[in-house]
Every structure is written in C-alpha cells, then in structure tokens.
Enzyme design. Structure first.
Site, PDB file in Angstrom:
ATOM      1  N   GLU A 171     -30.524 110.806 -33.377  1.00 12.85           N
ATOM      2  CA  GLU A 171     -31.496 109.713 -33.292  1.00 12.85           C
ATOM      3  C   GLU A 171     -30.869 108.368 -32.869  1.00 12.85           C
ATOM      4  O   GLU A 171     -30.880 107.381 -33.637  1.00 12.85           O
ATOM      5  CB  GLU A 171     -32.244 109.566 -34.626  1.00 12.85           C
ATOM      6  CG  GLU A 171     -32.975 110.825 -35.024  1.00 12.85           C
ATOM      7  CD  GLU A 171     -33.944 110.605 -36.169  1.00 12.85           C
ATOM      8  OE1 GLU A 171     -33.943 109.541 -36.790  1.00 12.85           O
ATOM      9  OE2 GLU A 171     -34.743 111.525 -36.436  1.00 12.85           O
ATOM     10  N   GLU A 203     -35.089 118.746 -36.583  1.00  7.12           N
ATOM     11  CA  GLU A 203     -35.620 118.300 -37.876  1.00  7.12           C
ATOM     12  C   GLU A 203     -37.142 118.291 -37.866  1.00  7.12           C
ATOM     13  O   GLU A 203     -37.741 117.865 -36.882  1.00  7.12           O
ATOM     14  CB  GLU A 203     -35.159 116.874 -38.226  1.00  7.12           C
ATOM     15  CG  GLU A 203     -33.730 116.752 -38.635  1.00  7.12           C
ATOM     16  CD  GLU A 203     -33.360 115.318 -38.979  1.00  7.12           C
ATOM     17  OE1 GLU A 203     -34.241 114.567 -39.443  1.00  7.12           O
ATOM     18  OE2 GLU A 203     -32.205 114.927 -38.727  1.00  7.12           O
TER      19      GLU A 203
HETATM   20  N1  LIG Z   1     -36.772 109.441 -42.852  1.00  2.71           N
HETATM   21  N2  LIG Z   1     -36.518 110.473 -42.884  1.00  2.71           N
HETATM   22  C1  LIG Z   1     -36.208 111.832 -42.912  1.00  2.71           C
HETATM   23  C2  LIG Z   1     -35.082 112.163 -41.910  1.00  2.71           C
HETATM   24  C3  LIG Z   1     -33.767 111.496 -42.308  1.00  2.71           C
HETATM   25  O1  LIG Z   1     -33.419 111.851 -43.635  1.00  2.71           O
HETATM   26  C4  LIG Z   1     -32.726 112.016 -41.325  1.00  2.71           C
HETATM   27  O2  LIG Z   1     -31.408 111.609 -41.691  1.00  2.71           O
HETATM   28  C5  LIG Z   1     -33.007 111.464 -39.929  1.00  2.71           C
HETATM   29  O3  LIG Z   1     -32.263 112.241 -38.999  1.00  2.71           O
HETATM   30  C6  LIG Z   1     -34.503 111.493 -39.567  1.00  2.71           C
HETATM   31  O4  LIG Z   1     -35.270 110.503 -40.120  1.00  2.71           O
HETATM   32  C7  LIG Z   1     -35.493 111.725 -40.522  1.00  2.71           C
END
Ligand SMILES: N#[N+]C[C@@H]1[C@@H](O)[C@H](O)[C@@H](O)[C@@H]2O[C@H]12
Length: 446
Positions: A164, A352
């Site tokens: 991300e 995810e």
């Molecule tokens: N907030 N939320 C849950 C989840 C987060 O825990 C992850 O680390 C990220 O990659 C993505 O944002 C999603």
C-alpha cells in the site's frame, strides 16, 4: 455452488509490526512505528506494538494454527530494522535467524511463504535522515531487498516489494495519522515517487539475482462512485480515482503518473515529482503479479477542501464495519475487472480482504463472528464472478490470521480469524476460522 480452480491459492496475511512484538529484542533497531506508537497521542487506545501478539516468541504456535487452518500460503512481512538495525550496513544475524526459522516451519507445514519486504516499519535511523523523502532510503531499500533475495533465494513463493504505497505516502506524510506523522502534501508526492523507484530497483535486483518465485507489489484499491450523475460529482469521482488508484497504477503499468492528476496538482501549486525516461522504465518494468488489498468503495461528490474539493458520503442503506467502512462486496468484482481490462497485469492476488468486528468470547469462551463469515463469503462470491469471467486471479488472502495491532487504532480493532487475548496472549479460534478452513479445503464457497 461456486468452486475456485484446484490450483487457486487460499491464504491469510499479517505484518511484522502488527504481530511480532519484541520491538527492541535480539538486536532489532527502532522503526518509525516504534517511535510513532511511543509518542503519546498518536495511538487511539494508547497501546503500542511493543508486544502485540508476541509472534516473535510464539511463531511456532502460530504456524501450527496455519497448518490447522490448512492454508496454501501465508503472507507476512519482514521487519527491515530486524535485519538492518541502522537501515543498511551491519546485519543483525538474530533477526535473520528468526525469519529463517519461520520460513523453515512454514515449509515443514507445506505452506508457501509470501513475503512483503516493506509493510511500513522503516528503520528510524533512515527516517532521521529524511526517510522516504531521501534518495538514500531508496538505495538502502534496494540493498535490503537484494540481501533478502540472496538470503532466501529459493524458499519464497511470492515477493511483494511494498504494501500500500498510497498509505505510506499520503496517510503517513499528508494526513499524518500514520508514521512518521507528517502533514505535507508535497512530501507525500515526493515519497510516492521514491517508493515507486525503490520498487523498480528491487524488481531489477530480483531479476539480477535470479531469485526463484514471483515478484509484485500490493496496492490498496477502491472503486470510486459519484454521489450523483451531476457533472461536478462525476469529475470529483474521477479526481478521487486518480488520487487513490491511478496515482500508482499508471506509473507501474503505463510508465507515467496520470496526466489529469499532475495538471490538478500543478494548478493547486504543488511541485510535481519528476521522473526521467529511465526512471519511468525502471518503475514500469514487468512484474509477475499485482497484489490488491480490497476493503470498501468510496462514494464522493463535489465539495470543499484545499486540495481535492470533494465530499465523501456514507450511503445510509449500507452496512458498516467496526472501522466505519462500508460493506460493498461488488467493489471487489468491479476493481478486479477494471484493473484486468485497463492495466492487464500478468496475474492478480487479493493480498488482503477482511473485516474488523467487536469480537468477544461468549460465556463458553467461543466467538461466533457470523458477520465475518458473511463478509468473507460475499466477497469471495464477488471474486469468483470475476474469476469466472476470465480475470487472472490466482489467490486470495484473508486479513488477518489473528487480531493484531491496527496502526492508529492500536489493539482496539479485531480483524482476525483467531482472537487474541492481549492479557494472556492466548489464541482462540473464531467461528470464521472453521468456516474458512472448509473453504480452503474444498475450494468452494457455500
Ligand atoms: N486498516 N486496516 C486493515 C489492514 C491493515 O491492518 C493492513 O496492515 C494494511 O495493509 C491494510 O489496511 C488494511
């Protein structure tokens, strides 16, 4: 009854800072998330990732859970400062040993390791010199990536360079809700450029090292719908699509930042991130797959606001998660179809998808998270529709294996198939664990 292909990969995902704990143990260096979470006021419930799920000491128990779940693959991230405490130079052998042990246990369990190189925990020493705004961090990331490709040349199924980059750039450097907590849009634009360059250098190193497995990047993508069919709202939705989605998709697959966004930012008075032709080619070099993190859609209309002039809407008829996110399964179908048609990635993994719920054990210690089962089922059915229509999707990972440290929300948001009692660190399998276990085994969603 929708069946997924026999070779379809079902997995679960986690990230180092969110589950490992042992924040300063065995030679690990400080990360920007250690610093951010230790700074009073940054984390909603005042907790930190110092212990989190204590996965660093309990990884064998957690691999046993993965084996019981029966997943084909397990996505986790490597903590950069656990390998290079100062970001580059001296290697912390104990940190490397931890990941060697984890990967070894996964192999024994017949589970494919999927490694995210960067899931937000930058070594603080690099941040002290400007972090992702600084070219040195780009170079240090390439060195870190190459070192890991050499250290795990044959064991890893999928390598994900960045998780991300939009969140790293804009939540970490513009909104300020994530580490390093900057609020400077120009910085965010520069960070997004440098993240893309570091991705390109890592892919180049992967090819040069002839590392086995596949390499890609994970983007958080969301369909953006106009609140109405007015010209203003349609344009606002296009701007948001550029900001949230095309800002990274276009450089990665078309070799350019989206022109409409560059013009918009220039109009707003921001210095634009510069890329030479060579740098554009480096960023857009072929990758083996695109990872998509999908959670929700966005509904927007013309609004105020210094940069984007948009307003976000929450459709009243929809259901929402504990994060306040709209539950919109069709959005997963929409984004996979759009990306497949417009960007033609070699392959796609949903890296995810999941839901935060206020899970608590009942009087018998059980956790009946039926809403999570409903969420996962509806999204898997939407994904199956895209697969059925020929989209190149090879796998799906639930976020998350277990409840964990949810960034700015701390330990208050639970996404896991496994409940974690943060007082005892006991793991309790939720109803969704057993439901997903059946899906993984049967490749069927019922
Ligand atoms: N907030 N939320 C849950 C989840 C987060 O825990 C992850 O680390 C990220 O990659 C993505 O944002 C999603």
């Amino acid at each position: 009854m929708p069946y997924f292909p026999e070779d379809f990969i079902f997995g679960v995902a986690t990230a180092s800072y969110q589950i490992e704990g042992a924040w300063n143990e065995d030679g690990k260096g400080e990360s920007i998330w250690d610093r951010f979470a230790h700074t009073p006021g940054n984390i909603q419930d005042g907790t930190t990732g110092d212990v989190a799920c204590d996965h660093y000491h309990r990884f064998e128990e957690d691999v046993a859970l993965l084996k019981e779940l029966g997943v084909d693959a397990y996505r986790f991230s490597i903590s950069w400062p656990r390998i290079f405490p100062e970001g580059r130079g001296r290697v912390n052998e104990k940190g490397l040993d931890f990941y060697r042990s984890l990967i070894g246990k996964l192999q024994e369990a017949g589970i494919k390791p999927v490694v995210t190189l960067y899931h937000w925990d930058l070594p603080q020493k690099l941040q002290d010199k400007g972090g992702w705004e600084n070219q040195e961090t780009v170079e240090a990331f390439a060195e870190y990536a190459r070192f890991l490709f050499q250290s795990f040349a044959k064991e890893v199924f999928l390598w994900i360079t960045h998780n991300e980059p939009w969140v790293v750039s804009f939540v970490g450097h513009y909104e300020g809700r994530h580490a390093p907590g900057k609020r400077d849009f120009k910085s965010a634009l520069q960070v997004s450029r440098n993240l893309l360059l570091s991705h390109g250098l890592a892919v180049q190193a992967f090819r040069e090292e002839k590392t086995l497995g596949s390499i890609g990047i994970t983007l958080n993508l969301t369909p953006v719908h106009p609140f109405s069919d007015s010209e203003e709202d349609i344009l606002a939705a296009k701007r948001c699509d550029g900001y949230f989605n095309r800002w990274f998709l276009d450089p990665l697959f078309k070799g350019e930042f989206p022109e409409d966004m560059l013009l918009w930012y220039e109009k707003k008075g921001f210095a634009l991130p510069q890329l030479s032709e060579e740098e554009k080619s480096l960023i857009a070099q072929p990758i083996d797959f695109l990872g998509i993190n999908y959670y929700f859609r966005r509904v927007v209309g013309k609004g105020e606001g210094a940069i984007f002039e948009v307003e976000f809407f929450n459709p009243p008829q929809s259901e929402y998660t504990d994060m306040g996110w709209e539950i919109y399964p069709e959005g997963l179908y929409e984004i996979v179809k759009r990306v497949s048609e417009e960007y033609q990635p070699e392959d796609i993994y949903i890296t995810e998808n999941g839901i935060a719920l206020p899970d608590q054990p009942d009087s018998k210690g059980r956790i009946n998270d039926q809403r999570r089962i409903d969420y996962l089922r509806s999204h898997l059915l939407a994904l199956h529709r895209a697969v059925d229509e020929g989209c190149p999707v090879s796998g799906y990972f639930v976020w998350s294996l277990m409840d964990n440290f949810e960034w700015g929300f701390g330990l208050s948001k639970r996404f896991g198939l496994v409940y974690v009692d943060y007082t005892t660190l006991q793991r309790i399998k939720k109803a969704s664990f057993y439901w997903y276990q059946k899906v993984v085994k049967s490749k069927r969603v019922d």
